[in-house]
Design an enzyme around this catalytic site. Structure first.
Site, short mmCIF file in Angstrom:
data_model
loop_
_atom_site.label_atom_id
_atom_site.label_comp_id
_atom_site.label_asym_id
_atom_site.label_seq_id
_atom_site.Cartn_x
_atom_site.Cartn_y
_atom_site.Cartn_z
N LYS A 149 0.83 -1.22 0.00
CA LYS A 149 0.00 0.00 0.00
C LYS A 149 0.86 1.26 0.00
O LYS A 149 0.42 2.31 -0.45
CB LYS A 149 -0.89 0.02 1.23
CG LYS A 149 -1.69 -1.23 1.45
CD LYS A 149 -2.83 -1.35 0.49
CE LYS A 149 -3.61 -2.63 0.74
NZ LYS A 149 -4.82 -2.73 -0.05
C1 LIG Z 1 -1.12 -7.75 2.44
C2 LIG Z 1 -2.19 -7.65 1.41
N1 LIG Z 1 -2.17 -8.50 0.38
C3 LIG Z 1 -3.11 -8.46 -0.57
C4 LIG Z 1 -4.16 -7.57 -0.52
C5 LIG Z 1 -5.16 -7.57 -1.63
O1 LIG Z 1 -4.96 -6.47 -2.47
P1 LIG Z 1 -6.17 -5.89 -3.32
O2 LIG Z 1 -7.19 -5.45 -2.33
O3 LIG Z 1 -5.61 -4.75 -4.07
O4 LIG Z 1 -6.68 -7.00 -4.15
C6 LIG Z 1 -4.23 -6.67 0.55
C7 LIG Z 1 -5.29 -5.67 0.73
O5 LIG Z 1 -5.94 -5.20 -0.09
C8 LIG Z 1 -3.21 -6.68 1.51
O6 LIG Z 1 -3.19 -5.81 2.50
N1 LIG Z 2 -6.54 -5.07 2.14
C1 LIG Z 2 -6.92 -3.72 2.21
C2 LIG Z 2 -8.39 -3.52 2.03
C3 LIG Z 2 -8.69 -2.17 1.46
O1 LIG Z 2 -8.32 -2.19 0.13
P1 LIG Z 2 -8.00 -0.92 -0.76
O2 LIG Z 2 -6.88 -1.35 -1.61
O3 LIG Z 2 -9.24 -0.61 -1.50
O4 LIG Z 2 -7.63 0.23 0.12
C4 LIG Z 2 -6.39 -3.15 3.52
O5 LIG Z 2 -5.36 -3.61 3.95
O6 LIG Z 2 -6.96 -2.30 4.12
#
Ligand SMILES: Cc1ncc(COP(=O)(O)O)c(C=O)c1O
Ligand SMILES: N[C@@H](CCOP(=O)(O)O)C(=O)O
Length: 465
Positions: free
Chosen positions: A112
């Protein structure tokens, strides 16, 4: 460049208005009216570039002259200065043509940071220029929250509210959020699951009348287009490092809200030679059921060892549907009118999706086994989310000649309990800047799953700052 809504009924917006919005007024998500693309020659010229220079080349066409090149370079430079690895997104080989792309080298140890460090700098720049103060509201299953807080805490023109599911995130994840005691940071532990948090955020965007002083909400979740845009960069970075455009490269992505893998899909649309994108899910496997058996039926969320992926309503799947259905917003609006109802794709949409996407689901027991197996084979410690990506790649990869890049979305130290099940004798230290995390004071508000109560809390907090 203009941005349009996936539901087809909201006005189109400029880049900066899109960044400072959340949902479109028709409930849709913003996407670019048309995508920039890169020729083979241009992709070849990306080889060996520093991550920041590559980010500039990928992002600049989206900005459409709304930032000068110097401003954009400055934002990128500041966004990536706190990463702990010189490569920003290093690649590690773990098997035959199998690579881990370490996306956890940023300040909060998850992928993120790539988008939210960038977004925090972008917000700061745009809001100062406009002389506006906004309220950032986001939902998190654990990682977006801390990355958003870290990205926004120093922005003078932002108050930030993050909702996480009470007792459903790891202790490290919670403390990364709740120990930031700045006056403009508010953590809400909601008595519900991630989908409840996300629903509440979307409902708040739809009716913002609870905010004092004519303030407005801005999104930090991947409903915000800039989040996806910044994540496109590392697909190009990994692919050119492994021989693109001369070689085709594939990716496996631990998936929840579908933002990360959608960025990979866009990279492919922009010219990057990607053959296969693997959707890797935990037991909350709605996307795997959809791709493998055309069954997009929501089920009760289960609590897994990969809590950040405990998501049933994947926001960004809407952006893919928009493309699969010929960018017809009315069809998308119709398909998603009731997100709790079963959905089945048309045969045409499903075949188009399957040209690019494969999928697999991995339960907790197998997740633990994969962490153990990879450690035994090469001494590398995976976090549980990444383990799901590695296992899915091994199960469904179509080619062993082309590189398969597994996105490592979090550092194992964020999930010590899950890792300890696989490797009981291994200690995984937190990086130096987080050594005293468990001694720091925490601040958060536990609230019931009640929109009115959350709005009252926010209005009071905003009145007081
Ligand atoms: C550690 C981790 N892996 C994978 C994901 C999945 O990613 P996305 O939500 O973009 O599919 C998330 C949260 O979204 C996450 O925090
Ligand atoms: N896994 C995410 C969930 C939120 O997803 P986002 O990519 O739309 O912000 C988290 O860790 O909060």
């Amino acid at each position: 460049m203009k941005f349009i809504s996936t539901r087809g009924r909201a006005p189109s917006l400029s880049f900066s208005d899109t960044v400072l919005a959340g949902l479109a007024s028709d409930g849709g998500l913003y996407v670019p009216e048309s995508l920039p693309s890169f020729s083979t020659e241009e992709i070849r010229a990306m080889s060996g570039l520093d991550y920041r220079e590559l980010a500039f080349r990928i992002i600049q066409p989206f900005v459409g002259g709304e930032l000068t090149d110097e401003e954009l370079r400055g934002i990128i430079e500041r966004a990536y200065r706190n990463f702990r690895h010189g490569a920003i997104a290093p690649l590690v080989q773990t098997g035959s043509n199998e690579w881990i792309l370490e996306l956890f080298q940023g300040p909060t140890l998850a992928f993120k940071d790539f988008a939210l460090q960038f977004l925090g700098q972008l917000f700061d720049h745009l809001l100062k220029k406009r002389g506006e103060r906004v309220v950032v509201m986001g939902a998190t299953s654990g990682d977006t929250g801390s990355a958003a807080i870290e990205g926004c805490r120093h922005c003078d023109n932002i108050d930030i509210f993050i909702l996480h599911p009470h007792n459903r995130v790891s202790d490290v994840q919670r403390r990364q959020m709740t120990t930031v005691l700045s006056d403009n940071v508010f953590n809400i532990a909601l008595e519900g699951n991630f989908d409840d948090c996300q629903n509440m955020v979307k409902a708040s965007f739809a009716d913002q009348s609870f905010l004092p002083d004519g303030r407005r909400l801005v999104a930090v979740n991947s409903i915000n287009w800039a989040r996806i845009m910044a994540q496109i960069v590392y697909y190009f970075y990994a692919a050119v490092s492994l021989g693109a455009p001369e070689r085709t490269v594939n990716f496996s992505v631990p998936t929840g809200n579908f933002g990360d893998i959608f960025a990979g899909y866009l990279a492919r649309q922009m010219g990057l030679p990607i053959d296969q994108l693997v959707i890797a899910t935990n037991a909350n496997d709605i996307l795997h059921r959809c791709i493998s058996g055309n069954d997009h039926t929501p089920r009760e969320l289960v609590h897994s060892l990969s809590p950040s992926m405990d998501i049933m309503v994947s926001s960004n799947f809407e952006r893919l549907l928009f493309d699969l259905y010929g960018r017809d917003g009315a069809v998308v609006a119709d398909l998603l009118a009731d997100r709790s109802a079963p959905m089945h794709l048309s045969q045409d949409a499903l075949s188009k999706a399957r040209e690019v996407f494969s999928s697999w689901t991995v339960d907790d027991q197998r997740t633990v086994a994969v962490i153990r197996e990879l450690y035994d084979s090469c001494g590398y410690i995976l976090d549980p989310h990444t383990a799901i990506g590695v296992e899915a790649a091994r199960q469904v990869r179509r080619s062993t000649v082309e590189p398969m890049v597994c996105l490592s979305t979090a550092h194992p130290a964020k999930f010590p309990d899950a890792v300890a099940r696989a490797l009981p004798t291994e200690q995984i230290p937190l990086p130096a800047h987080m050594q005293d995390l468990f001694e720091r004071e925490e601040r958060m508000k536990v609230l019931p799953n009640d929109l009115g109560k959350v709005h009252d809390f926010m209005a009071t907090a905003l009145g007081a700052v």
